[in-house]
Scaffold this motif. Structure first.
Motif, PDB file in Angstrom:
ATOM      1  N   THR A 192       0.862  -1.178   0.000  1.00 44.73           N
ATOM      2  CA  THR A 192       0.000   0.000   0.000  1.00 44.73           C
ATOM      3  C   THR A 192       0.897   1.226   0.000  1.00 44.73           C
ATOM      4  OG1 THR A 192      -0.134   0.135   2.424  1.00 44.73           O
ATOM      5  CG2 THR A 192      -1.790  -1.216   1.298  1.00 44.73           C
ATOM      6  N   ILE A 193       0.613   2.162  -0.912  1.00 48.31           N
ATOM      7  CA  ILE A 193       1.403   3.383  -1.014  1.00 48.31           C
ATOM      8  C   ILE A 193       0.471   4.569  -1.193  1.00 48.31           C
ATOM      9  CG2 ILE A 193       3.032   4.691  -2.452  1.00 48.31           C
ATOM     10  CD1 ILE A 193       4.399   2.083  -3.153  1.00 48.31           C
ATOM     11  N   ASP A 194       0.641   5.578  -0.348  1.00 44.27           N
ATOM     12  CA  ASP A 194      -0.009   6.879  -0.518  1.00 44.27           C
ATOM     13  C   ASP A 194       1.103   7.900  -0.716  1.00 44.27           C
ATOM     14  OD1 ASP A 194      -2.702   5.963  -0.133  1.00 44.27           O
ATOM     15  OD2 ASP A 194      -2.289   5.854   2.012  1.00 44.27           O
ATOM     16  N   GLN A 195       1.145   8.510  -1.896  1.00 42.64           N
ATOM     17  CA  GLN A 195       2.277   9.352  -2.287  1.00 42.64           C
ATOM     18  C   GLN A 195       1.832  10.791  -2.534  1.00 42.64           C
ATOM     19  OE1 GLN A 195       5.726   8.176  -2.942  1.00 42.64           O
ATOM     20  NE2 GLN A 195       5.995  10.393  -2.755  1.00 42.64           N
ATOM     21  N   THR A 217      -0.793  13.837  -8.833  1.00 39.11           N
ATOM     22  CA  THR A 217      -0.576  13.547  -7.417  1.00 39.11           C
ATOM     23  C   THR A 217      -1.550  14.395  -6.604  1.00 39.11           C
ATOM     24  OG1 THR A 217       1.064  15.282  -6.949  1.00 39.11           O
ATOM     25  CG2 THR A 217       1.884  13.218  -7.889  1.00 39.11           C
ATOM     26  N   PRO A 218      -1.829  13.998  -5.359  1.00 37.22           N
ATOM     27  CA  PRO A 218      -1.386  12.751  -4.722  1.00 37.22           C
ATOM     28  C   PRO A 218      -2.002  11.523  -5.383  1.00 37.22           C
ATOM     29  CG  PRO A 218      -2.868  13.987  -3.283  1.00 37.22           C
ATOM     30  CD  PRO A 218      -2.660  14.828  -4.474  1.00 37.22           C
ATOM     31  N   ASN A 259      -5.038  12.093  -8.430  1.00 36.76           N
ATOM     32  CA  ASN A 259      -5.669  13.384  -8.684  1.00 36.76           C
ATOM     33  C   ASN A 259      -5.067  14.015  -9.936  1.00 36.76           C
ATOM     34  OD1 ASN A 259      -6.227  12.762  -5.888  1.00 36.76           O
ATOM     35  ND2 ASN A 259      -6.955  14.851  -5.674  1.00 36.76           N
ATOM     36  N   PHE A 260      -5.925  14.550 -10.807  1.00 30.62           N
ATOM     37  CA  PHE A 260      -5.411  15.283 -11.956  1.00 30.62           C
ATOM     38  C   PHE A 260      -6.075  16.657 -12.004  1.00 30.62           C
ATOM     39  CE2 PHE A 260      -8.920  12.714 -13.686  1.00 30.62           C
ATOM     40  CZ  PHE A 260      -9.683  13.670 -14.357  1.00 30.62           C
ATOM     41  N   TYR A 261      -5.431  17.568 -12.726  1.00 30.33           N
ATOM     42  CA  TYR A 261      -5.838  18.979 -12.703  1.00 30.33           C
ATOM     43  C   TYR A 261      -5.894  19.552 -14.123  1.00 30.33           C
ATOM     44  CZ  TYR A 261      -4.017  18.004  -8.043  1.00 30.33           C
ATOM     45  OH  TYR A 261      -3.750  17.418  -6.828  1.00 30.33           O
ATOM     46  N   TYR A 429       2.920  21.862 -11.743  1.00 31.89           N
ATOM     47  CA  TYR A 429       2.429  21.904 -10.366  1.00 31.89           C
ATOM     48  C   TYR A 429       1.228  22.844 -10.298  1.00 31.89           C
ATOM     49  CZ  TYR A 429       6.449  19.421  -8.412  1.00 31.89           C
ATOM     50  OH  TYR A 429       7.393  18.465  -8.083  1.00 31.89           O
ATOM     51  N   TYR A 430       0.195  22.436  -9.538  1.00 25.66           N
ATOM     52  CA  TYR A 430      -1.066  23.175  -9.490  1.00 25.66           C
ATOM     53  C   TYR A 430      -1.439  23.544  -8.058  1.00 25.66           C
ATOM     54  CZ  TYR A 430      -2.011  22.066 -14.372  1.00 25.66           C
ATOM     55  OH  TYR A 430      -1.950  21.986 -15.743  1.00 25.66           O
TER      56      TYR A 430
END
Length: 461
Positions: A192-195, A217-218, A259-261, A429-430
């Protein structure tokens, strides 16, 4: 060899490469306090369930049953320095580090086969790792060239990874005439990875700090994998043993939410994908010297025979594979461990060295004066690693208690901040209001120190 701009533009983030090596290409090596005190060196000694971590033939060495459980307390400290400033991050965490057992079945036959033994082992380790880099007031970003009030300096950066990696192994070992031992095992992995990848800019006019998240990200990954292992141990004499084992690649299935922006169709939202990943094939050779029942020494050498490989669904996986093909060095590790017995007391020590996973890499980076230029690094993202360990134990005949300590250190250069919009990709970066882009990296120097403590209670039957 240089990192191509196209690769890092489309490969999402440095954390993808780091996690590929640290989480998905490594093998959990948290065993009992005895195993950890000897730096994980037991490939030609065997005798307990931890043999499934190095050489399953070691299961056949056991002549009695045994079960044990191990509490681990992991302390992680990262010191990150840049432009004359240093930020420290530390965290201590307790967990079940290892549990396992072995059942010995003596064979009442006239053949040379003496025992058939079955073993099970569970190994668990934390993947938590936070790298907080200080800012550099000389790195300036103009969010609006026409409006000087919107200029900002780089205020700092953070890579945050939280999660666990576990390995459940089942194996069988056989003893032929107390001279030859063979074994095989099946290994099942879960990760399990939360980055997080967060960048800060400080407004030059009012000193307010605005936080930005890198595109995609994240992200969170929930993954599972499996591998198999086989091994053999042979006695050259009553005092000398040689061992060899082979572990297949781990075949991973990785489910990711991210997540994307600023998408032209969906705006800001959450996406999902699945990746298939194959870790390197690994081989281990071992040698042991058993002077008497009171002293033993073991040396293991492990070498990765192949390179990390993603199943190609698109340009991102293709370029990841190209990067590892061109820049990844087959990982190698040497481990040395010894045990000395004084009546019921046990004294143990060990040392391990793991090589750096990458060749020297050249990137465009900002120096302390805020000027961009090319720089070559021999330890970019990850580096070699040193482990020193020691431990004690006491044998109460049927029960035993062991304790050990490990110190693991490494130093590496940590790149961040680079990201921009291209024709078919976006790695910027957002924040809630702004977009930050950069063709060059900022790089901090990281010293990583892990202090681990282990306590094992076991029962022999």
């Amino acid at each position: 060899m240089s990192i191509s701009a196209a690769f890092f533009a489309q490969a999402q983030d440095v954390s993808v490469i780091r996690n590929t090596v640290e989480a998905y290409s490594s093998t959990p090596m948290i065993g009992t306090a005895k195993f950890n005190a000897m730096a994980g060196s037991n490939g030609a000694l065997g005798g307990d369930a931890n043999s499934l971590l190095t050489n399953p033939a070691g299961l056949g060495v056991a002549i009695s049953g045994e079960v044990s459980g191990t509490l681990s307390i992991s302390g992680n400290k990262n010191s990150s320095s840049m432009a004359g400033s240093t930020l420290n991050y530390s965290k201590t965490r307790g967990d079940l580090g290892n549990a396992g057992g072995i059942i010995a079945f003596p064979l009442m036959s006239e053949t040379g086969w003496k025992f058939i033994n079955i073993g099970i082992n569970f190994s668990n380790q934390s993947l938590d790792n936070v790298i907080q880099s200080p800012g550099n007031s000389n790195i300036i970003y103009d969010f609006d060239i026409a409006d000087p009030t919107k200029g900002a300096s780089m205020a700092g950066h953070s890579y945050e990874r939280y999660g666990n990696l576990s390995k459940m192994s089942f194996g069988v070992g056989a003893n032929y005439n107390h001279n030859l031992y063979i074994g095989a095992g099946l290994n099942f992995f879960n990760a399990t990875i939360d980055q997080y990848d967060t960048l800060g800019y400080r407004n030059l006019m009012n000193n307010s700090v605005e936080l930005f998240s890198k595109q995609d990200t994240p992200y969170s990954e929930r993954s599972s994998g499996f591998s198999a292992s086989v091994g053999v141990i042979g006695k050259l004499s009553p005092n000398f043993r040689l061992g060899a084992s082979l572990e297949t690649p781990t075949f991973w299935s990785i489910d990711r939410n991210y997540n994307f922006y600023n998408d032209p169709n969906y705006g800001d939202d959450i996406g999902a994908e699945n990746r298939k990943f194959t870790s390197p094939l690994k081989a281990t050779v071992s040698a042991a010297f058993v002077a008497s029942k009171n002293f033993s020494l073991n040396v293991d050498y492990t070498l990765g025979l192949t390179k990390p490989d993603y199943k190609v669904y698109g340009s991102a996986e293709r370029e990841l594979n190209d990067f590892f093909k061109d820049n990844y060095k087959n990982l190698s590790e040497v481990r040395v461990g010894a045990e000395y017995r004084v009546k019921q007391f046990r004294l143990r020590g060990g040392y391990a060295y793991q090589s750096s996973p990458f060749d020297a890499l050249t990137i465009s980076r900002f120096n302390d004066a805020g000027v961009a230029g090319d720089q070559s690094y021999s330890n970019l993202m990850l580096s070699d690693r040193n482990t020193a360990s020691l431990g004690i134990g006491y044998d109460f005949k049927s029960f035993y208690v062991d304790a050990s300590y490990q110190n693991i250190t490494s130093k590496y250069s940590n790149p961040f901040m680079r990201g921009y919009m291209g024709d078919n990709f976006d790695t910027s970066y957002y924040s809630a209001k702004n977009i930050a882009q950069s063709d060059s990296y900022a790089v901090s120097d990281v010293k990583s120190t892990r202090n681990n403590f282990f306590l094992t209670v076991g029962w022999k039957f």
